[in-house]
Design a protein around this motif. Sequence first.
Motif, PDB file in Angstrom:
ATOM      1  N   ALA A   1       9.478   9.274  -2.436  1.00  0.00           N
ATOM      2  CA  ALA A   1      10.231   9.462  -3.682  1.00  0.00           C
ATOM      3  C   ALA A   1      11.714   9.332  -3.354  1.00  0.00           C
ATOM      4  O   ALA A   1      12.230  10.032  -2.474  1.00  0.00           O
ATOM      5  CB  ALA A   1       9.946  10.824  -4.292  1.00  0.00           C
ATOM      6  N   CYS A   2      12.393   8.410  -4.048  1.00  0.00           N
ATOM      7  CA  CYS A   2      13.817   8.171  -3.802  1.00  0.00           C
ATOM      8  C   CYS A   2      14.620   8.582  -5.027  1.00  0.00           C
ATOM      9  O   CYS A   2      14.220   8.297  -6.162  1.00  0.00           O
ATOM     10  CB  CYS A   2      14.062   6.693  -3.504  1.00  0.00           C
ATOM     11  N   PHE A   3      15.756   9.219  -4.785  1.00  0.00           N
ATOM     12  CA  PHE A   3      16.599   9.698  -5.879  1.00  0.00           C
ATOM     13  C   PHE A   3      18.043   9.703  -5.426  1.00  0.00           C
ATOM     14  O   PHE A   3      18.352   9.590  -4.235  1.00  0.00           O
ATOM     15  CB  PHE A   3      16.165  11.101  -6.330  1.00  0.00           C
ATOM     16  N   GLY A   4      18.955   9.828  -6.365  1.00  0.00           N
ATOM     17  CA  GLY A   4      20.382   9.883  -6.079  1.00  0.00           C
ATOM     18  C   GLY A   4      20.987  11.097  -6.757  1.00  0.00           C
ATOM     19  O   GLY A   4      20.496  12.199  -6.642  1.00  0.00           O
ATOM     20  N   HIS A   5      22.058  10.858  -7.500  1.00  0.00           N
ATOM     21  CA  HIS A   5      22.747  11.820  -8.356  1.00  0.00           C
ATOM     22  C   HIS A   5      23.626  12.820  -7.609  1.00  0.00           C
ATOM     23  O   HIS A   5      24.780  13.013  -7.972  1.00  0.00           O
ATOM     24  CB  HIS A   5      21.772  12.549  -9.280  1.00  0.00           C
ATOM     25  N   SER A   6      23.138  13.441  -6.566  1.00  0.00           N
ATOM     26  CA  SER A   6      23.927  14.470  -5.879  1.00  0.00           C
ATOM     27  C   SER A   6      24.939  13.877  -4.898  1.00  0.00           C
ATOM     28  O   SER A   6      25.845  14.588  -4.462  1.00  0.00           O
ATOM     29  CB  SER A   6      23.016  15.446  -5.138  1.00  0.00           C
TER      30      SER A   6
ATOM     31  N   GLU B   1       4.361  13.917  -7.015  1.00  0.00           N
ATOM     32  CA  GLU B   1       2.960  14.190  -6.723  1.00  0.00           C
ATOM     33  C   GLU B   1       2.067  13.685  -7.859  1.00  0.00           C
ATOM     34  O   GLU B   1       0.984  13.150  -7.613  1.00  0.00           O
ATOM     35  CB  GLU B   1       2.742  15.682  -6.474  1.00  0.00           C
ATOM     36  N   GLU B   2       2.522  13.829  -9.087  1.00  0.00           N
ATOM     37  CA  GLU B   2       1.760  13.373 -10.253  1.00  0.00           C
ATOM     38  C   GLU B   2       1.490  11.865 -10.193  1.00  0.00           C
ATOM     39  O   GLU B   2       0.405  11.422 -10.549  1.00  0.00           O
ATOM     40  CB  GLU B   2       2.534  13.713 -11.526  1.00  0.00           C
ATOM     41  N   VAL B   3       2.463  11.084  -9.742  1.00  0.00           N
ATOM     42  CA  VAL B   3       2.295   9.629  -9.705  1.00  0.00           C
ATOM     43  C   VAL B   3       1.712   9.147  -8.379  1.00  0.00           C
ATOM     44  O   VAL B   3       1.524   7.953  -8.176  1.00  0.00           O
ATOM     45  CB  VAL B   3       3.615   8.877 -10.016  1.00  0.00           C
ATOM     46  N   GLY B   4       1.421  10.048  -7.469  1.00  0.00           N
ATOM     47  CA  GLY B   4       0.814   9.680  -6.194  1.00  0.00           C
ATOM     48  C   GLY B   4       1.771   8.999  -5.236  1.00  0.00           C
ATOM     49  O   GLY B   4       1.373   8.142  -4.442  1.00  0.00           O
TER      50      GLY B   4
ATOM     51  N   GLY C   1       0.778  -1.232   0.000  1.00  0.00           N
ATOM     52  CA  GLY C   1       0.000   0.000   0.000  1.00  0.00           C
ATOM     53  C   GLY C   1       0.810   1.283   0.000  1.00  0.00           C
ATOM     54  O   GLY C   1       0.245   2.372   0.048  1.00  0.00           O
ATOM     55  N   VAL C   2       2.128   1.183  -0.080  1.00  0.00           N
ATOM     56  CA  VAL C   2       3.012   2.356  -0.090  1.00  0.00           C
ATOM     57  C   VAL C   2       3.557   2.519  -1.501  1.00  0.00           C
ATOM     58  O   VAL C   2       4.193   1.616  -2.037  1.00  0.00           O
ATOM     59  CB  VAL C   2       4.180   2.185   0.909  1.00  0.00           C
ATOM     60  N   THR C   3       3.308   3.671  -2.118  1.00  0.00           N
ATOM     61  CA  THR C   3       3.782   3.921  -3.481  1.00  0.00           C
ATOM     62  C   THR C   3       5.125   4.646  -3.440  1.00  0.00           C
ATOM     63  O   THR C   3       5.240   5.737  -2.879  1.00  0.00           O
ATOM     64  CB  THR C   3       2.763   4.734  -4.291  1.00  0.00           C
ATOM     65  N   PHE C   4       6.118   3.991  -4.045  1.00  0.00           N
ATOM     66  CA  PHE C   4       7.463   4.549  -4.160  1.00  0.00           C
ATOM     67  C   PHE C   4       7.676   5.044  -5.579  1.00  0.00           C
ATOM     68  O   PHE C   4       7.279   4.377  -6.539  1.00  0.00           O
ATOM     69  CB  PHE C   4       8.525   3.472  -3.883  1.00  0.00           C
ATOM     70  N   TYR C   5       8.291   6.192  -5.708  1.00  0.00           N
ATOM     71  CA  TYR C   5       8.744   6.688  -6.996  1.00  0.00           C
ATOM     72  C   TYR C   5      10.265   6.708  -6.930  1.00  0.00           C
ATOM     73  O   TYR C   5      10.845   7.325  -6.034  1.00  0.00           O
ATOM     74  CB  TYR C   5       8.207   8.092  -7.291  1.00  0.00           C
ATOM     75  N   ILE C   6      10.926   6.013  -7.867  1.00  0.00           N
ATOM     76  CA  ILE C   6      12.374   5.886  -7.862  1.00  0.00           C
ATOM     77  C   ILE C   6      12.922   6.467  -9.162  1.00  0.00           C
ATOM     78  O   ILE C   6      12.455   6.109 -10.253  1.00  0.00           O
ATOM     79  CB  ILE C   6      12.813   4.398  -7.763  1.00  0.00           C
TER      80      ILE C   6
END
Length: 170
Positions: free
Chosen positions: A102-107, A95-98, A70-75
């Motif tokens: 939200a997990c991200f890297g790069h920096s 927010e668009e994908v609900g 039930g937890v939506t992750f955006y990667i």
Amino acid sequence: MKALVLSDSHGWKKEIADIISRHKDSVDIIFHCGDSELEKKSPELQGIKVVKGNCDYADFAEDIIETVSGVTFYITHGHLYNVKMTHVPLSYRAEEVGATVACFGHSHVATSFEENGVIYINPGSIRLPRGRKEQTYCICEVDEQITVRFFERGGNEVKDMRKIYARKKF
């Protein structure tokens, strides 16, 4: 529900394998936020949800939307959203994908924060950290609240980075 999140390992294999081995029995899903610099068929990445970073040449997805318990992750890696300068484009997409998380890297900068009810996590880099000396990854635990715990590559928690967030209710 627990998710292991790592990023920016830049070619390291043994270190990824060590982290996975340490936590695989206590997490529900594992995400790599890009710049693994490994082949898609690499044994270290099997069973892991991996996105493509700016240093990756393998055919990984640019982003992943995954719902676990039930937890939506955006990667995503973050380079396509200019995360070194701002988090606004990433926040629009999350927010668009609900997304709940939200997990991200790069920096390569380990951080977590909340904005508009979404929890954002950058696990840092297990190879080339910026901003702090620890080579980090994190575990995100979601139950009645969301707890983000960062660990140095050897497995010790970086306790001053732990954050607890209220879970957004619908």
